[in-house]
Design an enzyme around this catalytic site. Structure first.
Site, PDB file in Angstrom:
ATOM      1  CE  LYS A 197     -66.948  11.696 -56.321  1.00  0.00           C
ATOM      2  NZ  LYS A 197     -66.800  10.214 -56.424  1.00  0.00           N
TER       3      LYS A 197
ATOM      4  CE1 TYR B 159     -64.128  14.114 -59.349  1.00  0.00           C
ATOM      5  CE2 TYR B 159     -63.412  16.086 -58.165  1.00  0.00           C
ATOM      6  CZ  TYR B 159     -63.622  14.713 -58.208  1.00  0.00           C
ATOM      7  OH  TYR B 159     -63.338  13.955 -57.095  1.00  0.00           O
TER       8      TYR B 159
ATOM      9  CB  THR C 225     -64.373  15.072 -53.637  1.00  0.00           C
ATOM     10  OG1 THR C 225     -63.526  16.217 -53.557  1.00  0.00           O
ATOM     11  CG2 THR C 225     -65.556  15.433 -54.530  1.00  0.00           C
ATOM     12  CG  ASP C 226     -62.201  18.571 -50.091  1.00  0.00           C
ATOM     13  OD1 ASP C 226     -62.153  18.298 -51.309  1.00  0.00           O
ATOM     14  OD2 ASP C 226     -61.214  19.010 -49.465  1.00  0.00           O
ATOM     15  CD  GLU C 227     -62.204  19.259 -56.088  1.00  0.00           C
ATOM     16  OE1 GLU C 227     -62.875  19.398 -57.127  1.00  0.00           O
ATOM     17  OE2 GLU C 227     -60.989  19.062 -56.102  1.00  0.00           O
TER      18      GLU C 227
HETATM   19  P1  NAD Z   1     -58.461   7.783 -60.263  1.00  0.00           P
HETATM   20  O1  NAD Z   1     -58.815   8.617 -61.429  1.00  0.00           O
HETATM   21  O2  NAD Z   1     -57.027   7.560 -59.926  1.00  0.00           O
HETATM   22  O3  NAD Z   1     -59.130   6.329 -60.391  1.00  0.00           O
HETATM   23  C1  NAD Z   1     -60.449   6.154 -60.826  1.00  0.00           C
HETATM   24  C2  NAD Z   1     -60.639   4.673 -61.151  1.00  0.00           C
HETATM   25  O4  NAD Z   1     -62.006   4.478 -61.538  1.00  0.00           O
HETATM   26  C3  NAD Z   1     -59.779   4.192 -62.314  1.00  0.00           C
HETATM   27  O5  NAD Z   1     -59.207   2.948 -61.998  1.00  0.00           O
HETATM   28  C4  NAD Z   1     -60.760   4.068 -63.474  1.00  0.00           C
HETATM   29  O6  NAD Z   1     -60.394   3.074 -64.422  1.00  0.00           O
HETATM   30  C5  NAD Z   1     -62.038   3.713 -62.736  1.00  0.00           C
HETATM   31  N1  NAD Z   1     -63.258   4.082 -63.492  1.00  0.00           N
HETATM   32  C6  NAD Z   1     -63.573   5.315 -64.002  1.00  0.00           C
HETATM   33  N2  NAD Z   1     -64.755   5.262 -64.628  1.00  0.00           N
HETATM   34  C7  NAD Z   1     -65.220   3.991 -64.502  1.00  0.00           C
HETATM   35  C8  NAD Z   1     -66.385   3.306 -64.936  1.00  0.00           C
HETATM   36  N3  NAD Z   1     -67.326   3.937 -65.645  1.00  0.00           N
HETATM   37  N4  NAD Z   1     -66.528   2.012 -64.618  1.00  0.00           N
HETATM   38  C9  NAD Z   1     -65.584   1.354 -63.902  1.00  0.00           C
HETATM   39  N5  NAD Z   1     -64.434   1.933 -63.485  1.00  0.00           N
HETATM   40  C10 NAD Z   1     -64.259   3.232 -63.778  1.00  0.00           C
HETATM   41  O7  NAD Z   1     -59.239   8.428 -59.035  1.00  0.00           O
HETATM   42  P2  NAD Z   1     -58.816   8.571 -57.503  1.00  0.00           P
HETATM   43  O8  NAD Z   1     -58.028   9.816 -57.326  1.00  0.00           O
HETATM   44  O9  NAD Z   1     -58.280   7.283 -57.047  1.00  0.00           O
HETATM   45  O10 NAD Z   1     -60.260   8.838 -56.859  1.00  0.00           O
HETATM   46  C11 NAD Z   1     -61.076   7.729 -56.479  1.00  0.00           C
HETATM   47  C12 NAD Z   1     -62.362   8.258 -55.866  1.00  0.00           C
HETATM   48  O11 NAD Z   1     -62.054   9.073 -54.731  1.00  0.00           O
HETATM   49  C13 NAD Z   1     -63.177   9.150 -56.795  1.00  0.00           C
HETATM   50  O12 NAD Z   1     -64.538   8.871 -56.590  1.00  0.00           O
HETATM   51  C14 NAD Z   1     -62.851  10.567 -56.349  1.00  0.00           C
HETATM   52  O13 NAD Z   1     -63.910  11.433 -56.602  1.00  0.00           O
HETATM   53  C15 NAD Z   1     -62.656  10.349 -54.870  1.00  0.00           C
HETATM   54  N6  NAD Z   1     -61.748  11.311 -54.201  1.00  0.00           N
HETATM   55  C16 NAD Z   1     -60.513  11.554 -54.693  1.00  0.00           C
HETATM   56  C17 NAD Z   1     -59.632  12.404 -53.987  1.00  0.00           C
HETATM   57  C18 NAD Z   1     -58.234  12.673 -54.496  1.00  0.00           C
HETATM   58  O14 NAD Z   1     -57.528  13.476 -53.873  1.00  0.00           O
HETATM   59  N7  NAD Z   1     -57.746  12.045 -55.547  1.00  0.00           N
HETATM   60  C19 NAD Z   1     -60.066  13.015 -52.804  1.00  0.00           C
HETATM   61  C20 NAD Z   1     -61.379  12.754 -52.341  1.00  0.00           C
HETATM   62  C21 NAD Z   1     -62.197  11.884 -53.032  1.00  0.00           C
HETATM   63  O1  DAU Z   2     -60.124  17.893 -52.822  1.00  0.00           O
HETATM   64  C1  DAU Z   2     -60.238  16.596 -53.313  1.00  0.00           C
HETATM   65  C2  DAU Z   2     -59.948  16.569 -54.804  1.00  0.00           C
HETATM   66  O2  DAU Z   2     -58.541  16.717 -54.941  1.00  0.00           O
HETATM   67  C3  DAU Z   2     -60.425  15.292 -55.484  1.00  0.00           C
HETATM   68  O3  DAU Z   2     -61.823  15.238 -55.421  1.00  0.00           O
HETATM   69  C4  DAU Z   2     -59.971  15.231 -56.939  1.00  0.00           C
HETATM   70  O4  DAU Z   2     -60.323  13.989 -57.501  1.00  0.00           O
HETATM   71  C5  DAU Z   2     -58.461  15.391 -56.973  1.00  0.00           C
HETATM   72  O5  DAU Z   2     -58.014  15.416 -58.313  1.00  0.00           O
HETATM   73  C6  DAU Z   2     -58.045  16.676 -56.258  1.00  0.00           C
HETATM   74  O6  DAU Z   2     -58.522  17.840 -56.990  1.00  0.00           O
HETATM   75  P1  DAU Z   2     -57.585  19.136 -57.228  1.00  0.00           P
HETATM   76  O7  DAU Z   2     -58.096  19.833 -58.413  1.00  0.00           O
HETATM   77  O8  DAU Z   2     -57.404  19.871 -55.954  1.00  0.00           O
HETATM   78  O9  DAU Z   2     -56.176  18.362 -57.521  1.00  0.00           O
HETATM   79  P2  DAU Z   2     -55.015  18.601 -58.600  1.00  0.00           P
HETATM   80  O10 DAU Z   2     -53.937  17.627 -58.239  1.00  0.00           O
HETATM   81  O11 DAU Z   2     -55.493  18.617 -59.977  1.00  0.00           O
HETATM   82  O12 DAU Z   2     -54.507  20.071 -58.219  1.00  0.00           O
HETATM   83  C7  DAU Z   2     -54.107  20.407 -56.914  1.00  0.00           C
HETATM   84  C8  DAU Z   2     -53.814  21.909 -56.912  1.00  0.00           C
HETATM   85  O13 DAU Z   2     -52.623  22.159 -57.678  1.00  0.00           O
HETATM   86  C9  DAU Z   2     -54.894  22.768 -57.540  1.00  0.00           C
HETATM   87  O14 DAU Z   2     -55.004  23.974 -56.818  1.00  0.00           O
HETATM   88  C10 DAU Z   2     -54.376  23.034 -58.969  1.00  0.00           C
HETATM   89  C11 DAU Z   2     -52.884  23.054 -58.767  1.00  0.00           C
HETATM   90  N1  DAU Z   2     -52.035  22.590 -59.904  1.00  0.00           N
HETATM   91  C12 DAU Z   2     -52.366  21.418 -60.499  1.00  0.00           C
HETATM   92  C13 DAU Z   2     -51.584  20.922 -61.527  1.00  0.00           C
HETATM   93  C14 DAU Z   2     -51.924  19.612 -62.209  1.00  0.00           C
HETATM   94  C15 DAU Z   2     -50.920  23.309 -60.267  1.00  0.00           C
HETATM   95  O15 DAU Z   2     -50.616  24.392 -59.712  1.00  0.00           O
HETATM   96  N2  DAU Z   2     -50.129  22.814 -61.271  1.00  0.00           N
HETATM   97  C16 DAU Z   2     -50.402  21.652 -61.919  1.00  0.00           C
HETATM   98  O16 DAU Z   2     -49.640  21.237 -62.811  1.00  0.00           O
END
Ligand code: NAD
Ligand code: DAU
Length: 341
Positions: free
Chosen positions: A161, A157, A121-123
């Site tokens: 990562k 989180y 992630t960019d985070e």
């Molecule tokens: P998600 O929470 O939707 O899915 C995570 C999946 O991993 C689930 O299916 C869960 O059951 C599985 N999992 C968790 N712990 C596990 C374990 N110990 N063993 C086996 N399976 C396990 O997450 P996502 O949003 O799809 O993110 C997927 C990946 O991409 C993560 O590594 C996250 O850090 C990265 N990522 C997410 C975003 C975003 O915007 N959501 C952006 C950049 C990177």
């Molecule tokens: O940047 C990549 C990341 O983006 C991933 O690594 C994470 O897995 C993914 O969850 C996401 O993280 P954020 O914390 O940015 O996403 P989230 O959807 O939780 O929140 C997006 C923005 O919206 C953040 O600034 C918080 C805000 N927010 C979130 C929720 C759930 C609200 O204002 N209201 C809400 O109800």
């Protein structure tokens, strides 16, 4: 290719499995997923069969990981605890899955000489100042994350990562694991868990609940459609240079208030029909990705460049798939209510 996809039943992982299934018929896919609250077999159920199999298990289970990795040549690692808000309530599963899980996979990748791609992630880079607070509104150099940016994570989180990225670096350098890393910005699209910002607000509106904005809503996220993320990962997996990190982003910066107002407009509601709630502790201000390296070296370009139309498709998907999210909605909102959010 015999491909293992960890976390392939989650949001981005299942979209990636679908992408590979539809575009690369020669690939055999094994999904390893623990099916935590965020994993859902239904996300890939229609793909299961000769080409895609699901193994329900934990990436920290070393004997299981060893057995599965001995049967594949490539691994794309998505599995993680992914939600910042949850990590602020209880960081322990984040340490387990994100750190110990990545370590367990790397040990098997080392043993079987697996081509390993780590999805991050960019985070890991922390946050950037808001553009309005930068001289010249940040149009100069250095206002986006690059592969040279300093690791500076803010939450449990993002720090787990960051730790997992460091493990990949160490195993690549010392043990010559053939690994690449990608750090992507915020994804949106179908199958995203309703705890996350965009699906939470869409399903709030569909359920007659007032949408919830943290703090001022000035925080900026750099949105990318999950299908563009899938294509970028495939590009890195097949064309990327071993040992390199690639940043994935689609120039999608939007502040949260603007995104929420757009969701409200697209769903036929008044743009001010939302509630400001307690801010997230340590809330990162702004993310912005410079993906020049991925574009110039590997030729990747995003296809979903119109955020409004991508958002509309996402709204349509949640509207048409109420059965996918309805059962969980009350519990997700009850958990947020406990935190004043
Ligand atoms: P998600 O929470 O939707 O899915 C995570 C999946 O991993 C689930 O299916 C869960 O059951 C599985 N999992 C968790 N712990 C596990 C374990 N110990 N063993 C086996 N399976 C396990 O997450 P996502 O949003 O799809 O993110 C997927 C990946 O991409 C993560 O590594 C996250 O850090 C990265 N990522 C997410 C975003 C975003 O915007 N959501 C952006 C950049 C990177
Ligand atoms: O940047 C990549 C990341 O983006 C991933 O690594 C994470 O897995 C993914 O969850 C996401 O993280 P954020 O914390 O940015 O996403 P989230 O959807 O939780 O929140 C997006 C923005 O919206 C953040 O600034 C918080 C805000 N927010 C979130 C929720 C759930 C609200 O204002 N209201 C809400 O109800």
């Amino acid at each position: 290719m015999k491909l293992m996809v960890t976390g392939g039943a989650g949001f981005i992982g299942s979209n990636f499995v679908r992408y590979v299934y539809n575009n690369h018929p020669d690939v055999q896919i094994t999904v390893l997923d623990k099916l935590t609250y965020a994993g859902n077999k239904a996300n890939i159920e229609d793909l299961l069969g000769d080409r895609v199999q699901l193994v329900v298990g934990d990436i920290c289970d070393a004997p299981l990981v060893d057995r599965l990795m001995s049967q594949v040549d490539t691994c794309v690692h998505f599995a993680a605890e992914s939600h910042n808000d949850n990590s602020l309530i209880d960081p322990s599963p984040f340490l387990h899955s994100n750190v110990v899980g990545t370590y367990t996979l790397l040990e098997a990748a080392r043993k079987y000489d697996i081509r390993f791609h780590h999805v991050s992630t960019d985070e890991v880079y922390g946050d950037l100042p808001l553009r309005e607070d930068l001289p010249g509104h940040g149009e100069g150099k250095g206002e986006k994350f690059t592969t040279q940016s300093r690791y500076n994570p803010s939450s449990p989180y993002s720090s787990t990562k960051a730790a997992s990225d460091m493990l990949v670096h160490g195993w690549t350098r010392s043990f010559k694991v053939r690994a690449t890393i990608s750090n992507c910005s915020n994804n949106y699209g179908p199958y995203q868990h309703i705890e996350k910002f965009i699906p939470r607000q869409i399903t709030n509106i569909l359920s007659g609940i007032t949408p919830k904005l943290y703090g001022t809503g000035k925080n900026v996220r750099d949105w990318i459609h999950t299908e563009d993320h899938s294509r970028a990962i495939w590009t890195i997996l097949t064309k990327g240079k071993i040992g390199e990190t690639y940043l994935i982003g689609a120039n999608g910066e939007q502040d949260n208030k603007t995104v929420l107002e757009l969701i409200l407009k697209l769903m036929g509601k008044s743009p001010d029909d939302y509630e400001q709630v307690k801010d997230r502790p340590g809330h990162d201000l702004r993310y912005a990705i410079d993906s020049t390296k991925l574009r110039t070296e590997l030729g990747w370009e995003p296809q979903f460049t119109d955020f409004e139309s991508g958002l509309k498709h996402t709204i349509d998907w949640y509207t048409a798939h109420e059965d996918w999210w309805q059962a969980e909605k009350a519990a997700v909102e009850a958990k947020y209510a406990k935190q004043g959010q």
